[in-house]
Design an enzyme around this catalytic site. Sequence first.
Site, PDB file in Angstrom:
ATOM      1  N   ASP A  66       0.882   1.820 -11.242  1.00 39.19           N
ATOM      2  CA  ASP A  66       0.553   0.884 -10.162  1.00 39.19           C
ATOM      3  C   ASP A  66       1.822   0.130  -9.769  1.00 39.19           C
ATOM      4  O   ASP A  66       2.354  -0.648 -10.569  1.00 39.19           O
ATOM      5  CB  ASP A  66      -0.526  -0.080 -10.694  1.00 39.19           C
ATOM      6  N   VAL A  67       2.323   0.343  -8.546  1.00 36.86           N
ATOM      7  CA  VAL A  67       3.558  -0.334  -8.138  1.00 36.86           C
ATOM      8  C   VAL A  67       3.325  -1.831  -7.904  1.00 36.86           C
ATOM      9  O   VAL A  67       4.285  -2.595  -7.760  1.00 36.86           O
ATOM     10  CB  VAL A  67       4.208   0.312  -6.878  1.00 36.86           C
ATOM     11  N   ASN A  93       6.737   4.552  -0.767  1.00 37.47           N
ATOM     12  CA  ASN A  93       5.749   4.799   0.288  1.00 37.47           C
ATOM     13  C   ASN A  93       4.372   4.212  -0.005  1.00 37.47           C
ATOM     14  O   ASN A  93       3.577   4.008   0.905  1.00 37.47           O
ATOM     15  CB  ASN A  93       5.645   6.325   0.489  1.00 37.47           C
ATOM     16  N   TYR A 163      -0.421  -8.035   6.294  1.00 35.80           N
ATOM     17  CA  TYR A 163       0.162  -6.690   6.246  1.00 35.80           C
ATOM     18  C   TYR A 163       1.455  -6.655   7.071  1.00 35.80           C
ATOM     19  O   TYR A 163       2.472  -6.131   6.614  1.00 35.80           O
ATOM     20  CB  TYR A 163      -0.859  -5.670   6.789  1.00 35.80           C
ATOM     21  N   LYS A 167       5.334  -5.841   5.757  1.00 36.02           N
ATOM     22  CA  LYS A 167       6.166  -4.749   6.283  1.00 36.02           C
ATOM     23  C   LYS A 167       7.456  -5.291   6.944  1.00 36.02           C
ATOM     24  O   LYS A 167       8.485  -4.623   6.918  1.00 36.02           O
ATOM     25  CB  LYS A 167       5.360  -3.888   7.257  1.00 36.02           C
TER      26      LYS A 167
HETATM   27  P1  NAD Z   1      -2.622   6.709   2.411  1.00 36.08           P
HETATM   28  O1  NAD Z   1      -3.727   5.769   2.115  1.00 36.08           O
HETATM   29  O2  NAD Z   1      -2.927   8.172   2.389  1.00 36.08           O
HETATM   30  O3  NAD Z   1      -1.381   6.468   1.441  1.00 36.08           O
HETATM   31  C1  NAD Z   1      -1.170   5.320   0.661  1.00 36.08           C
HETATM   32  C2  NAD Z   1      -1.037   5.775  -0.789  1.00 36.08           C
HETATM   33  O4  NAD Z   1      -0.589   4.694  -1.599  1.00 36.08           O
HETATM   34  C3  NAD Z   1      -2.395   6.234  -1.354  1.00 36.08           C
HETATM   35  O5  NAD Z   1      -2.219   7.456  -2.045  1.00 36.08           O
HETATM   36  C4  NAD Z   1      -2.754   5.107  -2.300  1.00 36.08           C
HETATM   37  O6  NAD Z   1      -3.588   5.512  -3.372  1.00 36.08           O
HETATM   38  C5  NAD Z   1      -1.378   4.690  -2.774  1.00 36.08           C
HETATM   39  N1  NAD Z   1      -1.361   3.364  -3.373  1.00 36.08           N
HETATM   40  C6  NAD Z   1      -1.983   2.243  -2.924  1.00 36.08           C
HETATM   41  N2  NAD Z   1      -1.744   1.221  -3.747  1.00 36.08           N
HETATM   42  C7  NAD Z   1      -0.942   1.694  -4.739  1.00 36.08           C
HETATM   43  C8  NAD Z   1      -0.358   1.114  -5.882  1.00 36.08           C
HETATM   44  N3  NAD Z   1      -0.561  -0.181  -6.173  1.00 36.08           N
HETATM   45  N4  NAD Z   1       0.403   1.892  -6.691  1.00 36.08           N
HETATM   46  C9  NAD Z   1       0.605   3.204  -6.417  1.00 36.08           C
HETATM   47  N5  NAD Z   1       0.069   3.814  -5.330  1.00 36.08           N
HETATM   48  C10 NAD Z   1      -0.713   3.062  -4.513  1.00 36.08           C
HETATM   49  O7  NAD Z   1      -2.084   6.298   3.847  1.00 36.08           O
HETATM   50  P2  NAD Z   1      -0.666   6.612   4.542  1.00 36.08           P
HETATM   51  O8  NAD Z   1      -0.890   6.384   5.989  1.00 36.08           O
HETATM   52  O9  NAD Z   1      -0.106   7.895   4.113  1.00 36.08           O
HETATM   53  O10 NAD Z   1       0.209   5.394   4.016  1.00 36.08           O
HETATM   54  C11 NAD Z   1       1.499   5.563   3.468  1.00 36.08           C
HETATM   55  C12 NAD Z   1       2.383   4.417   3.880  1.00 36.08           C
HETATM   56  O11 NAD Z   1       2.503   4.414   5.294  1.00 36.08           O
HETATM   57  C13 NAD Z   1       1.884   3.035   3.490  1.00 36.08           C
HETATM   58  O12 NAD Z   1       2.968   2.265   2.983  1.00 36.08           O
HETATM   59  C14 NAD Z   1       1.410   2.438   4.803  1.00 36.08           C
HETATM   60  O13 NAD Z   1       1.526   1.038   4.818  1.00 36.08           O
HETATM   61  C15 NAD Z   1       2.353   3.097   5.780  1.00 36.08           C
HETATM   62  N6  NAD Z   1       1.888   3.149   7.176  1.00 36.08           N
HETATM   63  C16 NAD Z   1       0.735   3.809   7.512  1.00 36.08           C
HETATM   64  C17 NAD Z   1       0.348   3.827   8.847  1.00 36.08           C
HETATM   65  C18 NAD Z   1      -0.920   4.532   9.299  1.00 36.08           C
HETATM   66  O14 NAD Z   1      -1.301   4.412  10.484  1.00 36.08           O
HETATM   67  N7  NAD Z   1      -1.603   5.282   8.443  1.00 36.08           N
HETATM   68  C19 NAD Z   1       1.129   3.190   9.826  1.00 36.08           C
HETATM   69  C20 NAD Z   1       2.293   2.549   9.434  1.00 36.08           C
HETATM   70  C21 NAD Z   1       2.671   2.534   8.108  1.00 36.08           C
END
Ligand code: NAD
Length: 253
Positions: A66-67, A93, A163, A167
């Site tokens: 868990d990060v 990520n 959020y 970011k």
């Molecule tokens: P996603 O939910 O598939 O990926 C997020 C991953 O992080 C998941 O696998 C989740 O289990 C993991 N995670 C959450 N908390 C954690 C923790 N404490 N320790 C370890 N792992 C943890 O969604 P995604 O869209 O692939 O998101 C990836 C990144 O992209 C994130 O940082 C998110 O903020 C960013 N992001 C997403 C979007 C979007 O529209 N989906 C837009 C901008 C930025």
Amino acid sequence: MISYDLRGKAALVTGGASGIGLATVRILGKSGCKVAINHLADDARGQEQVEALRAEGMDVISAPGDVGDAEGCAAMVEAAAASLGRLDYLVNNAGTPGTRTSIAPHELDRLTEELWHAVLEVNLLGVFRCAKAAAPHLRKAGGAIVNTASIAGLSFPGSSPAYGASKAGVISITQNLARGLGPEVRVNAVAPGAVNSTWQVQWSNEERATTIEKAVLKRRCEPEDIAEAIVFLLAGAKMVTGQTLVVDGGLTL
Ligand code: NAD
């Protein structure tokens, strides 16, 4: 798909078992890089993806942790670097919105202490913790870090003001990590727009349609669109550091 010859290199991708992280693992793995996939310990997708990617011939291992937990995060990075035998690339990520429905800026009562802590611990402190733990290994390898920020950290209203602030913090810490870890290690970020992933926020159909309508390129991003930019910043972009690359199809243009 973008591809590099990354044989002999090793990477750690946090939140690597789904969405943008998984797409990044796939490009790295197909390029010959050995990859540690970080995932929450109770997330079954971690082991499932390790098995599926190995079956496709990729050299991947699981890195549960868990990060958002200071000690657990550092231990996870150390264990991953030890198992990989080296660490060239870190992709910070993992992220959480901390809410399933978006919170508008005027809904101050929904911005609880609990939400702030959950979002900052994972999205911002998690990035710093992983970078700090990985720094000696990355320095030795002359490596690179890419952090996943968001257009919510720039000008776009994301899932909540908390959020967005987390970011914006990622964009700032990217600049200071670049200053602090150079010249051995380059540090950059990507700022995705609206991505079709397993992201926990349940956007309404109307909100989704708006992100397509407003985007110059008239579609939402796929995880692979973001992953390509991440791998470019890791393995190419040799004179780029401290930067945040917006990948949003012109949504914020
Ligand atoms: P996603 O939910 O598939 O990926 C997020 C991953 O992080 C998941 O696998 C989740 O289990 C993991 N995670 C959450 N908390 C954690 C923790 N404490 N320790 C370890 N792992 C943890 O969604 P995604 O869209 O692939 O998101 C990836 C990144 O992209 C994130 O940082 C998110 O903020 C960013 N992001 C997403 C979007 C979007 O529209 N989906 C837009 C901008 C930025």
